[in-house]
Design a protein around this motif. Structure first.
Motif, PDB file in Angstrom:
ATOM      1  N   ARG A   1       2.382   1.786  -3.450  1.00 10.84           N
ATOM      2  CA  ARG A   1       1.360   2.282  -4.370  1.00 10.84           C
ATOM      3  C   ARG A   1       1.054   3.760  -4.102  1.00 10.84           C
ATOM      4  NH1 ARG A   1      -2.770  -0.733  -2.837  1.00 10.84           N
ATOM      5  NH2 ARG A   1      -3.650   0.933  -1.542  1.00 10.84           N
ATOM      6  N   ASP A   2       0.931   4.137  -2.839  1.00 16.32           N
ATOM      7  CA  ASP A   2       0.586   5.518  -2.502  1.00 16.32           C
ATOM      8  C   ASP A   2       1.692   6.494  -2.892  1.00 16.32           C
ATOM      9  OD1 ASP A   2      -1.773   4.576  -1.509  1.00 16.32           O
ATOM     10  OD2 ASP A   2      -1.192   4.727   0.604  1.00 16.32           O
ATOM     11  N   GLU A   3       2.948   6.065  -2.760  1.00 21.21           N
ATOM     12  CA  GLU A   3       4.046   6.991  -3.022  1.00 21.21           C
ATOM     13  C   GLU A   3       4.511   6.957  -4.467  1.00 21.21           C
ATOM     14  OE1 GLU A   3       8.229   8.399  -1.066  1.00 21.21           O
ATOM     15  OE2 GLU A   3       6.449   7.838   0.055  1.00 21.21           O
TER      16      GLU A   3
ATOM     17  N   ARG B   1       0.834  -1.202   0.000  1.00 18.66           N
ATOM     18  CA  ARG B   1       0.000   0.000   0.000  1.00 18.66           C
ATOM     19  C   ARG B   1       0.872   1.257   0.000  1.00 18.66           C
ATOM     20  NH1 ARG B   1      -2.141  -0.522   4.684  1.00 18.66           N
ATOM     21  NH2 ARG B   1      -3.567  -2.171   3.975  1.00 18.66           N
TER      22      ARG B   1
END
Length: 425
Positions: A394-396, A391
């Motif tokens: 994916r977020d960064e 996660r």
């Protein structure tokens, strides 16, 4: 004598004077340089603009030369009888190690780099310096070990013993400085936790890390400093060039180029033009004192950015903001995204329960796929950790990456340079 406070004009004149003297000394004996620099007269090299007259040198070129002229290639400046030391690279980028020889005089030039670095880092002759690694042909800690001894520090060799014994040795001898790769510093901390050894409460006040990225990756740096309770100092060098840059006590996260011993250029990735200060470019180096087998305009493949703020101590040697930022040949191309392994490490190391990790790049299909293995620390949930890391990536990084858990203790640990990037072809 050139110091970090030497005025820039004086420094430049001295650098090119040393370059002219070095080439005049080594060109008659070095077949490698004589071929590359045919038609160039040392006396014509007066300033930075003249460097463009010199061709670049690359690691694949050196590897090919050693394969064609075994075992040491044609870059030696003198007859083999004058040489007294052999070291070699890890071979991770070329497939086979480069073998590098030094005469007593060129070895002195290597040690001089460390002698300049120690006071910049704040290392004192009163320190007890521990070297927890096997004394193989890796040059970095050999040179630091000998230089620290000459500096007056008590040097503590940690070869020939398992990691747990090294930890106890460190505690018993009250080491204040530890030299290690970032990976091995974290591995020792992992073992210390299992052995109930309080590293944070030990006498160690600083760690000098080298050999791989990590010292200036904020998440890795913070993790090392937290578990050791000590300041991290990053150091950069190469077997075939020597010790090049070091972090100063008053400029954390930056490294000072040892410009008394090197001509340093920051060029565009194609090598055509200098980049303005503050912009990214490739570091290109020329030896000024390592006469045994010097390199001229050596393309390191390392990406750097010069600091633009004034030096707090008034030093004139240039500084690398963020240290070594990545390698041009380490870029991973995955589904239209370009990233460096350091970007993944910066995310993974934020999770204190990640004991170790490994990156897999699968090139067997029409598009490359990326997978990350994460090994949890003892007693922690691997699938939950993998989900959290995935996660965060994916977020960064703004694309999805498969992250899988590895069994505790299953991923390799490394004493020297880590090999966490695995390509499948």
């Amino acid at each position: 004598m050139l110091t970090p406070a030497t005025p820039p004009d004086t420094l430049r004149d001295a650098q090119f004077g040393r370059l002219r003297s070095l080439l005049a000394e080594v060109l008659p004996g070095s077949r490698f340089l004589a071929r590359k620099l045919a038609g160039v007269r040392p006396d014509d090299l007066r300033g930075p603009a003249d460097l463009a007259r010199l061709p670049f040198t690359t690691k694949p070129e050196l590897a090919a030369d050693q394969a064609e002229h075994p075992p040491y290639g044609s870059a030696l400046s003198f007859p083999i009888e004058r040489y007294s030391r052999l070291h070699q690279t890890s071979g991770t980028s070329t497939g086979r190690p480069l073998r590098w020889l030094d005469t007593p005089e060129s070895w002195e030039a290597v040690l001089r780099c460390w002698q300049v670095s120690f006071p910049v880092m704040g290392l004192s002759p009163a320190d007890r310096v521990f070297f927890p690694f096997s004394f193989g042909p890796f040059i970095g800690f050999w040179s630091a070990f000998e230089a620290a001894s000459r500096y007056g520090a008590l040097v503590l060799p940690g070869g020939g013993m398992p990691s747990t014994a090294r930890l106890r040795f460190l505690i018993e001898h009250e080491a204040t400085v530890v030299f290690a790769t970032p990976t091995y510093a974290l591995h020792l901390a992992e073992l210390a936790a299992k052995e109930r050894i309080d590293l944070a409460g030990s006498s160690v006040r600083m760690l000098v890390v080298a050999g791989e990225p990590g010292g200036t990756i904020p998440a890795t740096r913070r993790r090392i400093e937290e578990v050791w309770g000590a300041r991290v100092f990053d150091h950069y060098g190469m077997t075939e060039i020597g010790p090049v840059a070091v972090e100063a006590v008053d400029t954390p996260g930056e490294m000072i180029l040892l410009e008394s011993e090197y001509l340093c250029e920051i060029l565009t990735p194609d090598g055509t033009d200098p980049v303005p200060d503050g912009e990214y470019g490739e570091l290109v180096l020329t030896n000024l004192g390592r006469t045994g087998s010097p390199l001229v305009r050596y393309r390191t493949g390392d990406l750097v950015r010069l600091a633009t703020t004034p030096d707090p101590a008034g030093r004139t040697w240039r500084r690398l903001a963020g240290g070594i930022l990545g390698r041009a040949d380490d870029m991973i191309h995955v589904r239209g995204n370009n990233l460096y392994p350091a970007a993944i490490e910066a995310i993974v190391r934020r999770f204190p329960t990640v004991a170790e990790y490994r990156i897999h790049v699968d090139h067997t299909g029409p598009l490359a796929d990326l997978r990350i293995e994460v090994e949890p620390a003892d007693g922690h949930d691997g699938p939950a950790l993998a989900e959290s890391v995935g996660r965060a990536v994916r977020d960064e990084l703004l694309f999805r990456v498969e992250v899988t858990p590895a069994a505790c203790g299953s991923l390799p640990r490394f004493e020297l340079k880590a090999r966490r990037l695995v390509h499948h072809k």
